[in-house]
Motif scaffolding. Structure first.
Motif, PDB file in Angstrom:
ATOM      1  N   SER A  35       0.847  -1.190   0.000  1.00 48.20           N
ATOM      2  CA  SER A  35       0.000   0.000   0.000  1.00 48.20           C
ATOM      3  C   SER A  35       0.884   1.243   0.000  1.00 48.20           C
ATOM      4  N   ILE A  36       0.452   2.248  -0.744  1.00 47.95           N
ATOM      5  CA  ILE A  36       1.136   3.549  -0.736  1.00 47.95           C
ATOM      6  C   ILE A  36       0.190   4.508  -0.022  1.00 47.95           C
ATOM      7  N   ASP A  37       0.618   4.968   1.149  1.00 46.99           N
ATOM      8  CA  ASP A  37      -0.246   5.833   1.944  1.00 46.99           C
ATOM      9  C   ASP A  37       0.615   6.748   2.802  1.00 46.99           C
ATOM     10  N   ASN A  38       0.252   8.024   2.853  1.00 43.04           N
ATOM     11  CA  ASN A  38       0.974   9.002   3.658  1.00 43.04           C
ATOM     12  C   ASN A  38       2.465   9.021   3.306  1.00 43.04           C
ATOM     13  N   PHE A  39       2.758   8.977   1.983  1.00 42.60           N
ATOM     14  CA  PHE A  39       4.126   9.016   1.459  1.00 42.60           C
ATOM     15  C   PHE A  39       4.989   7.872   1.984  1.00 42.60           C
ATOM     16  N   THR A  40       4.369   6.704   2.175  1.00 39.43           N
ATOM     17  CA  THR A  40       5.073   5.536   2.703  1.00 39.43           C
ATOM     18  C   THR A  40       4.617   4.279   1.982  1.00 39.43           C
ATOM     19  N   PHE A  41       5.562   3.372   1.715  1.00 40.35           N
ATOM     20  CA  PHE A  41       5.251   2.037   1.210  1.00 40.35           C
ATOM     21  C   PHE A  41       5.055   1.121   2.416  1.00 40.35           C
ATOM     22  N   THR A  42       3.931   0.413   2.475  1.00 40.61           N
ATOM     23  CA  THR A  42       3.656  -0.480   3.604  1.00 40.61           C
ATOM     24  C   THR A  42       3.240  -1.848   3.094  1.00 40.61           C
ATOM     25  N   PRO A  43       3.953  -2.902   3.464  1.00 37.86           N
ATOM     26  CA  PRO A  43       5.207  -2.891   4.230  1.00 37.86           C
ATOM     27  C   PRO A  43       6.357  -2.354   3.375  1.00 37.86           C
ATOM     28  N   GLN A  44       7.373  -1.840   4.051  1.00 35.50           N
ATOM     29  CA  GLN A  44       8.513  -1.257   3.344  1.00 35.50           C
ATOM     30  C   GLN A  44       9.408  -2.331   2.748  1.00 35.50           C
ATOM     31  N   THR A  45       9.500  -3.479   3.404  1.00 34.84           N
ATOM     32  CA  THR A  45      10.250  -4.617   2.878  1.00 34.84           C
ATOM     33  C   THR A  45       9.309  -5.809   2.771  1.00 34.84           C
ATOM     34  N   VAL A  46       9.321  -6.443   1.606  1.00 35.35           N
ATOM     35  CA  VAL A  46       8.477  -7.610   1.351  1.00 35.35           C
ATOM     36  C   VAL A  46       9.383  -8.746   0.892  1.00 35.35           C
ATOM     37  N   THR A  47       9.212  -9.936   1.472  1.00 35.64           N
ATOM     38  CA  THR A  47       9.947 -11.122   1.055  1.00 35.64           C
ATOM     39  C   THR A  47       8.964 -12.080   0.401  1.00 35.64           C
ATOM     40  N   VAL A  48       9.282 -12.472  -0.856  1.00 41.52           N
ATOM     41  CA  VAL A  48       8.389 -13.340  -1.632  1.00 41.52           C
ATOM     42  C   VAL A  48       9.211 -14.440  -2.288  1.00 41.52           C
ATOM     43  N   LYS A  49       8.517 -15.440  -2.801  1.00 43.41           N
ATOM     44  CA  LYS A  49       9.141 -16.504  -3.588  1.00 43.41           C
ATOM     45  C   LYS A  49       9.153 -16.087  -5.052  1.00 43.41           C
ATOM     46  N   ALA A  50      10.118 -16.578  -5.823  1.00 44.18           N
ATOM     47  CA  ALA A  50      10.162 -16.315  -7.261  1.00 44.18           C
ATOM     48  C   ALA A  50       8.843 -16.743  -7.881  1.00 44.18           C
ATOM     49  N   GLY A  51       8.335 -15.939  -8.801  1.00 44.50           N
ATOM     50  CA  GLY A  51       7.058 -16.213  -9.438  1.00 44.50           C
ATOM     51  C   GLY A  51       5.906 -15.452  -8.813  1.00 44.50           C
ATOM     52  N   THR A  52       6.185 -14.687  -7.758  1.00 43.55           N
ATOM     53  CA  THR A  52       5.146 -13.925  -7.073  1.00 43.55           C
ATOM     54  C   THR A  52       4.905 -12.593  -7.775  1.00 43.55           C
ATOM     55  N   THR A  53       3.639 -12.243  -7.898  1.00 40.58           N
ATOM     56  CA  THR A  53       3.264 -10.936  -8.432  1.00 40.58           C
ATOM     57  C   THR A  53       3.062  -9.982  -7.264  1.00 40.58           C
ATOM     58  N   VAL A  54       3.791  -8.877  -7.303  1.00 36.72           N
ATOM     59  CA  VAL A  54       3.670  -7.839  -6.280  1.00 36.72           C
ATOM     60  C   VAL A  54       2.825  -6.713  -6.872  1.00 36.72           C
ATOM     61  N   THR A  55       1.837  -6.254  -6.102  1.00 38.15           N
ATOM     62  CA  THR A  55       0.970  -5.163  -6.551  1.00 38.15           C
ATOM     63  C   THR A  55       1.055  -4.006  -5.569  1.00 38.15           C
ATOM     64  N   TRP A  56       1.377  -2.841  -6.101  1.00 34.97           N
ATOM     65  CA  TRP A  56       1.386  -1.597  -5.331  1.00 34.97           C
ATOM     66  C   TRP A  56       0.069  -0.892  -5.612  1.00 34.97           C
ATOM     67  N   THR A  57      -0.603  -0.399  -4.561  1.00 36.75           N
ATOM     68  CA  THR A  57      -1.841   0.351  -4.732  1.00 36.75           C
ATOM     69  C   THR A  57      -1.702   1.694  -4.034  1.00 36.75           C
ATOM     70  N   ASN A  58      -1.976   2.781  -4.781  1.00 32.74           N
ATOM     71  CA  ASN A  58      -1.858   4.130  -4.238  1.00 32.74           C
ATOM     72  C   ASN A  58      -3.113   4.498  -3.460  1.00 32.74           C
TER      73      ASN A  58
END
Length: 121
Positions: A35-58
């Motif tokens: 999530s992008i909220d209050n000028f911050t990425f939450t969570p700031q660090t994400v650990t995933v397995k290869a093949g994972t789709t990461v989605t950022w939402t403003n």
């Protein structure tokens, strides 16, 4: 009339089978959300397995954009409120990213091997 009815039933069966296959394929893909909220990425660090789709939402009411510090993935368009950007990470490694509109906003994606004992915890 019987041939029209048979064609309709066959079409429904094939359509249902295809739809089920698509749903199964989508459900099998791992995903992570940032999530992008209050000028911050939450969570700031994400650990995933290869093949994972990461989605950022403003969730802010001003635009933000996602870019990798080393161009390791495709840069997003400017994201207005409730817009999303997704990228599928296929190669293990650490990916630093930032908001190209507000470069002080940073985050990290850690991609581990999908299987095997060499995936770090």
């Amino acid at each position: 009339m019987k041939s029209i009815l048979a064609a309709a039933v066959l079409g429904a069966v094939v359509g249902s089978s295809l739809a089920g296959s698509v749903l199964v394929a989508r459900a099998a893909s791992p995903a992570a959300a940032i999530s992008i909220d209050n000028f911050t990425f939450t969570p700031q660090t994400v650990t995933v397995k290869a093949g994972t789709t990461v989605t950022w939402t403003n969730k802010d009411d001003i635009p933000h954009g996602i870019a990798a510090t080393n161009n390791a993935f495709t840069r997003s368009k400017a994201l207005d409120t409730d817009d999303s950007y997704s990228f599928t990470f296929t190669t293990p490694g650490t990916y630093q990213y930032f908001c190209y509109v507000h470069p002080h906003m940073t985050g990290t994606i850690v991609v581990e091997a999908a299987t095997g004992s060499n995936a770090s915890n």
